[in-house]
Design a protein around this motif. Structure first.
Motif, short mmCIF file in Angstrom:
data_model
loop_
_atom_site.label_atom_id
_atom_site.label_comp_id
_atom_site.label_asym_id
_atom_site.label_seq_id
_atom_site.Cartn_x
_atom_site.Cartn_y
_atom_site.Cartn_z
N ASN A 55 0.79 -1.23 0.00
CA ASN A 55 0.00 0.00 0.00
C ASN A 55 0.83 1.28 0.00
N TRP A 113 1.88 2.63 2.62
CA TRP A 113 1.66 3.17 3.97
C TRP A 113 0.88 2.14 4.76
N THR A 114 0.68 2.39 6.04
CA THR A 114 -0.01 1.42 6.89
C THR A 114 -1.42 1.90 7.21
N SER A 115 -2.41 1.15 6.80
CA SER A 115 -3.80 1.38 7.19
C SER A 115 -4.06 0.45 8.38
N THR A 116 -4.20 1.03 9.55
CA THR A 116 -4.38 0.21 10.75
C THR A 116 -5.62 -0.69 10.67
N GLU A 134 -7.06 -1.98 8.00
CA GLU A 134 -6.78 -3.07 7.05
C GLU A 134 -5.74 -4.04 7.60
N ASP A 179 -1.35 5.63 8.70
CA ASP A 179 -2.73 5.74 9.13
C ASP A 179 -2.94 7.06 9.88
N GLU A 239 -0.79 10.84 5.13
CA GLU A 239 -1.20 9.47 4.86
C GLU A 239 -0.07 8.68 4.22
N LYS A 240 0.64 9.32 3.29
CA LYS A 240 1.80 8.64 2.70
C LYS A 240 2.85 9.65 2.29
#
Length: 193
Positions: free
Chosen positions: A35, A37-40, A42, A97, A119-120
């Motif tokens: 991704n 970045w990290t989506s907590t 997900e 996130d 976000e990123k």
């Protein structure tokens, strides 16, 4: 901490502590690579699938949002930030996130002057930050060479400091202004600048 305790008890008996850590960090790394970045939320869902917990990832989301990050600050960082007070604008940049990163950065709140969360790490973030700091002498410290490279392309006056003591290996051929191996080396370098 209660959620961490529950998850650890359930899985350490089945898998062992090292296997839990190995699976977690592999999932985290794969997720971030996929991704950018990290989506907590997900990541929580992905971890729940890996560990076979059928709660839609809520156990891991709670765990990730409540990790006591103060235990993960490298030794000497607090003292270094205190040493820089009044001598430099201490800003922490974080990306990932948009709920999780401010929680993580909040442990520095009394030690820094500012923080920015995105976000990123992308061209938009770099352009915005270069505009904010265009008239400043900037020293950027990072453990990822590729991040230093990205910023230095837009902010050529910026001094880059690569901290090799982080989890990332050399991911670029970029030549930073300075290289340090430990927090004490970093503190010493910054005190001389």
């Amino acid at each position: 901490a209660k959620v961490l305790y529950t998850v650890k008890n359930v899985f350490s008996t089945k898998l062992g502590d090292n296997k839990i850590k190995e699976l977690f960090w592999k999932a985290y790394s794969d997720h971030k690579k996929k991704n950018g970045w990290t989506s907590t939320p997900e990541l929580g869902e992905q971890l729940a699938q890996i560990y076979g917990i059928e709660d839609g990832g809520s156990t891991f989301k709670r765990l990730l949002y409540t990790i006591p990050f103060k235990h993960y600050i490298k030794f000497g960082v607090k003292e270094m930030l205190v040493q820089l007070k009044g001598k430099a604008l201490r800003t922490v940049l974080a990306y990932g996130d948009l709920v999780y990163q401010p929680i993580k950065v909040s442990i520095f709140s009394s030690l820094i002057d500012n923080y920015r969360v995105y976000e990123k790490l992308d061209d938009k973030m770099v352009a915005e930050l270069s505009k904010i700091y265009e008239n400043s002498d900037v020293f950027m410290v990072d453990d990822k060479l590729s991040n230093l490279e990205k910023f230095s392309q837009v902010m050529p006056r910026m001094k880059t400091i690569w901290f090799t003591g982080g989890p990332y290996k050399s991911d670029s051929n970029f030549k930073p202004t300075y290289t340090v191996n430990t927090i004490s080396e970093l503190a010493e370098l910054l005190s001389e600048l």
